[in-house]
Write a protein that holds these residues in place. Structure first.
Motif, PDB file in Angstrom:
ATOM      1  N   HIS A   1     -69.610  15.093  -1.894  1.00  0.00           N
ATOM      2  CA  HIS A   1     -68.390  15.680  -2.444  1.00  0.00           C
ATOM      3  C   HIS A   1     -68.614  17.108  -2.917  1.00  0.00           C
ATOM      4  O   HIS A   1     -67.815  17.636  -3.681  1.00  0.00           O
ATOM      5  N   ARG A   2     -69.681  17.738  -2.468  1.00  0.00           N
ATOM      6  CA  ARG A   2     -69.935  19.135  -2.828  1.00  0.00           C
ATOM      7  C   ARG A   2     -69.092  20.092  -1.994  1.00  0.00           C
ATOM      8  O   ARG A   2     -68.845  21.216  -2.378  1.00  0.00           O
TER       9      ARG A   2
ATOM     10  N   ALA B   1     -66.383  24.941  -0.925  1.00  0.00           N
ATOM     11  CA  ALA B   1     -67.160  24.290  -1.981  1.00  0.00           C
ATOM     12  C   ALA B   1     -66.177  23.592  -2.917  1.00  0.00           C
ATOM     13  O   ALA B   1     -65.127  24.140  -3.243  1.00  0.00           O
TER      14      ALA B   1
ATOM     15  N   GLN C   1     -64.648  20.196  -8.276  1.00  0.00           N
ATOM     16  CA  GLN C   1     -64.525  18.903  -8.949  1.00  0.00           C
ATOM     17  C   GLN C   1     -63.881  17.896  -8.001  1.00  0.00           C
ATOM     18  O   GLN C   1     -62.928  18.225  -7.295  1.00  0.00           O
TER      19      GLN C   1
ATOM     20  N   THR D   1     -63.541  15.006   2.226  1.00  0.00           N
ATOM     21  CA  THR D   1     -64.783  15.194   1.478  1.00  0.00           C
ATOM     22  C   THR D   1     -65.489  13.851   1.392  1.00  0.00           C
ATOM     23  O   THR D   1     -64.842  12.824   1.133  1.00  0.00           O
TER      24      THR D   1
ATOM     25  N   PHE E   1     -68.752  23.075 -13.983  1.00  0.00           N
ATOM     26  CA  PHE E   1     -69.559  23.030 -12.767  1.00  0.00           C
ATOM     27  C   PHE E   1     -70.953  23.591 -13.020  1.00  0.00           C
ATOM     28  O   PHE E   1     -71.948  23.017 -12.598  1.00  0.00           O
TER      29      PHE E   1
ATOM     30  N   HIS F   1     -74.145  21.244 -12.535  1.00  0.00           N
ATOM     31  CA  HIS F   1     -74.928  21.554 -11.333  1.00  0.00           C
ATOM     32  C   HIS F   1     -75.620  22.909 -11.497  1.00  0.00           C
ATOM     33  O   HIS F   1     -75.298  23.862 -10.783  1.00  0.00           O
TER      34      HIS F   1
ATOM     35  N   PHE G   1     -77.417  24.364  -8.152  1.00  0.00           N
ATOM     36  CA  PHE G   1     -76.447  24.633  -7.096  1.00  0.00           C
ATOM     37  C   PHE G   1     -75.520  25.779  -7.498  1.00  0.00           C
ATOM     38  O   PHE G   1     -75.194  26.631  -6.677  1.00  0.00           O
ATOM     39  N   SER G   2     -75.114  25.811  -8.766  1.00  0.00           N
ATOM     40  CA  SER G   2     -74.205  26.879  -9.201  1.00  0.00           C
ATOM     41  C   SER G   2     -74.881  28.246  -9.142  1.00  0.00           C
ATOM     42  O   SER G   2     -74.237  29.242  -8.830  1.00  0.00           O
TER      43      SER G   2
END
Length: 170
Positions: free
Chosen positions: A48-49, A69, A72, A105, A129, A133, A136-137
């Motif tokens: 779900h990214r 991207a 949420q 997704t 976010f 994360h 990743f962020s």
């Protein structure tokens, strides 16, 4: 001849985005990789990214697919929230002209209804976010040259220059 030095400008996240209206051409092949996975019916590997958005071109009338991207994903309501990282994103302009046809997704796929997110909602999504994360962020924020460890106020300033959308099943 005298040379005056001026102090270096202090760029906020919002100033960076306003100047940079499209994705750098160098990064486009990287952005296409998730699209290839979706075309091979392997988009679920991205979890779900990311999401695939199917929409109609506002000028061409052709069916378009864009991978975004996901900021949420709510497993209960299946709501997906995404942001246009550049203020000239074609997908956003297209879904304003004609609503999105489909979103996908993970193993979730549906014809959505959509609503624009407020700047306040976007800023809170960015904060959440980045906290949920952190690695990743850091990577994602580098692409449009955002400061990943911004305060809520800095993210709010940035959010006022962007467009965010929430998608829900009809």
């Amino acid at each position: 001849m005298s040379t005056q030095t001026q102090p270096a400008p202090d760029f906020s996240p919002a100033q960076t985005v306003v100047e940079k209206t499209r994705a750098p051409a160098l990064l486009l092949p990287i952005f296409k990789l998730p699209l290839v996975l979706y075309r091979l019916h392997l988009g679920w590997l991205l979890g779900h990214r990311f999401m695939q958005l199917t929409h109609v071109g506002r000028r061409s009338g052709k069916l378009r697919r864009t991978v975004l991207a996901v900021l949420q994903f709510d497993a209960q309501t299946r709501e997906i929230k995404a942001v246009s990282a550049w203020n000239a994103s074609e997908w956003y302009k297209n879904i304003q002209a004609s609503p999105a046809q489909q979103v996908e997704t993970g193993f979730t796929r549906y014809a959505p209804e959509q609503r624009d997110l407020t700047a306040e909602e976007l800023a809170q999504l960015f904060v959440d976010f980045c906290q949920q994360h952190p690695l990743f962020s850091r990577m994602v924020c580098r692409i449009p040259n955002w400061k990943w460890d911004s305060s809520y106020e800095e993210f709010l300033e940035l959010a006022r220059t962007l467009h965010g959308v929430a998608f829900r099943p009809k």
